[in-house]
Design a protein around this motif. Structure first.
Motif, short mmCIF file in Angstrom:
data_model
loop_
_atom_site.label_atom_id
_atom_site.label_comp_id
_atom_site.label_asym_id
_atom_site.label_seq_id
_atom_site.Cartn_x
_atom_site.Cartn_y
_atom_site.Cartn_z
N ALA A 173 0.83 -1.20 0.00
CA ALA A 173 0.00 0.00 0.00
C ALA A 173 0.87 1.26 0.00
N GLU A 174 1.95 1.23 0.78
CA GLU A 174 2.85 2.40 0.80
C GLU A 174 3.55 2.56 -0.54
N LEU B 57 -8.51 3.62 -3.58
CA LEU B 57 -8.68 2.43 -2.74
C LEU B 57 -8.87 2.76 -1.27
N THR B 58 -8.54 3.98 -0.88
CA THR B 58 -8.74 4.39 0.52
C THR B 58 -10.02 5.19 0.72
N ASN C 171 -16.43 -2.10 2.66
CA ASN C 171 -15.12 -1.80 3.21
C ASN C 171 -14.25 -1.12 2.17
N HIS C 172 -13.34 -0.25 2.64
CA HIS C 172 -12.29 0.24 1.76
C HIS C 172 -11.32 -0.92 1.51
N ILE C 173 -10.73 -0.97 0.35
CA ILE C 173 -9.66 -1.94 0.13
C ILE C 173 -8.50 -1.65 1.07
N ILE C 174 -8.18 -0.38 1.26
CA ILE C 174 -7.10 0.04 2.17
C ILE C 174 -7.70 1.00 3.20
N ALA D 203 -8.90 0.03 -12.43
CA ALA D 203 -7.50 0.30 -12.75
C ALA D 203 -6.67 0.43 -11.47
N SER D 204 -7.25 1.05 -10.45
CA SER D 204 -6.53 1.24 -9.17
C SER D 204 -6.31 -0.09 -8.47
N LEU D 205 -7.35 -0.93 -8.42
CA LEU D 205 -7.22 -2.23 -7.77
C LEU D 205 -6.23 -3.11 -8.53
#
Length: 444
Positions: free
Chosen positions: A295-296, A309-310, A332-335, A369-371
């Protein structure tokens, strides 16, 4: 006035290693978390927990006085630093038997009886190095120096106390991780071994236990070392095997893509145990990746994908029957991020990600695209650790942080792959960690 008060709060309240990073605008920046350059294989728990802070000596109070206009108590320490405490907070936290139920360490002073504008009649340092306060109604409070120092209101001391309470620092890793390893029976019977296990679990996110008996019930035994298991719709414990009419993709022999367990719950289990009772004739290797680290990386490389994703809440679902019949649904958020912007939890399971997608139409493509960008980071070989469990091996890991998967496998009547699993919540795990830390190190 504020600048004078700021100068009073010295950084000597805590060690240099735990100072909060502040940028030029006075806003907090998250400290960089290094990728740990582990070699492959396993490491001892002593290595994984070697950087933990050491408890210092009892601080000595040099002087205590009131700042009447600011309504603060100023405590000067022997090391030259000082701390400031609001009158109202001190009165609210009086430790005497009338205000605190000693047997439970719980406040018994009703808020309705608290004068939020109270002054102080007098203050002095006692012969036994405590700070004594007399209030206008002549009620007296006495405060231990260790208790006060840990509750200093400086940004540095507050961060140090939060780290001591919640151990939020993580060691990020990639494919070079040597998984911390301990002996199952030692963890069950030795407090120091159990503490090292839980500290490494919190810091690194995964710990391998060797030497568990090759029979069902060991994940339940291990849970008793902490407190109790998390009951879910799959039971207190569950058997990971290739099953006909499987009610979960884990109960097949196919490949499991990297995932966290149970994002279909709004509060997924925090910790997972998996005990190998029998391994497949071929295949079945386990795969794990540090979801926080990924994630970072995504935050740095693709800020727009990280933002998506957040902030976008994804629907997850799980329907079937096991311990009982169930039809669960979550958003839920993915992150997930915490209150200061640190990655706090990953919620991702492609199998239970719902076909319902509660987004505005113009955000759908960007979400995909983000996932995909996040998943591609996870699945790069340099970021993933692969290991093979043998009968008697028991892996414990952070289900909020790690994404885990499994390669497909071949089983037959003579080598049917069988893992027993169980869940716990982080509240129970952190509770036991704090109790063990006090038993081993005498921490307050």
């Amino acid at each position: 006035m504020l600048s004078r008060l700021a100068r009073c709060v010295s950084s000597a309240c805590i060690s240099r290693a735990t100072r909060q990073v502040v940028n030029g605008h006075g806003k907090r920046r998250l400290p960089a978390v290094p990728v740990v350059p582990y070699a492959r294989g396993h490491q001892t728990l002593a290595t994984a927990t070697s950087s933990l802070p050491v408890v210092g000596a009892t601080p000595v109070v040099r002087h205590a006085r009131t700042l009447e206009r600011e309504r603060l108590l100023q405590v000067e320490w022997e090391d030259g630093s000082c701390s400031l405490y609001p009158f109202t907070w001190l009165r609210d936290n009086c430790q005497c038997p009338l205000c605190t139920l000693q047997s439970a360490q719980a406040r018994s002073l009703p808020l309705a009886q608290l004068d939020v504008h109270t002054g102080v009649d007098s203050v002095q340092v006692t012969e036994n190095n405590k700070v004594s306060v007399i209030w206008p109604d002549q009620h007296s409070s006495e405060f231990d120096p260790n208790w006060l120092k840990k509750r200093c209101f400086s940004p540095e001391a507050r961060q140090a106390r939060q780290e001591e309470l919640f151990l939020n620092e993580r060691e990020y890793w990639d494919s070079g991780l040597r998984i911390p390893t301990a002996n199952f029976e030692e963890v069950l019977h030795d407090d120091k071994a159990a503490l090292d296990w839980l500290l490494a679990l919190r810091r690194v996110g995964i710990v391998y236990l060797k030497g568990a008996p090759v029979e069902q019930g060991q994940v339940a035994r291990l849970s008793e070392r902490i407190g109790y298991l998390r009951l879910t719709f799959y039971g207190h414990t569950w058997q990971v095997q290739d099953k006909p009419m499987a009610n979960n993709v884990a109960y097949t022999s196919g490949k499991l893509s990297l995932h966290t367990d149970y994002p279909a719950l709004h509060h997924p289990p925090g910790v997972q145990f998996l005990h190998c009772l029998a391994q497949a004739r071929e295949g079945g290797e386990s795969e794990v990746v540090d979801g926080f680290h990924m994630a970072e990386l995504l935050r740095r490389r693709d800020p727009e994908a990280f933002h998506a994703l957040t902030t976008l809440r994804v629907d997850f679902t799980d329907t079937g029957a096991d311990y009982c019949d169930f039809c669960v649904q979550s958003k839920n958020h993915i992150i997930d991020l915490d209150h200061v912007g640190r990655v706090d939890r990953i919620n991702y399971n492609n199998a239970t990600r719902d076909s319902v997608l509660d987004f505005p139409l113009d955000k759908v493509q960007h979400f995909y695209a983000s996932l995909k960008a996040y998943v591609e980071l996870m699945t790069q070989p340099e970021n993933m650790v692969t290991y093979s469990m043998e009968p008697g091996d028991l892996v414990t890991f952070d289900n909020w942080r790690l994404l885990h998967g499994r390669r497909d496998y071949l089983s037959d009547a003579h080598s049917r792959r069988h893992l027993e699993g169980a869940y716990l919540d982080w509240d129970e795990v952190m509770s036991r960690l704090r109790i063990l830390r006090k038993a081993v190190h005498g921490d307050n």
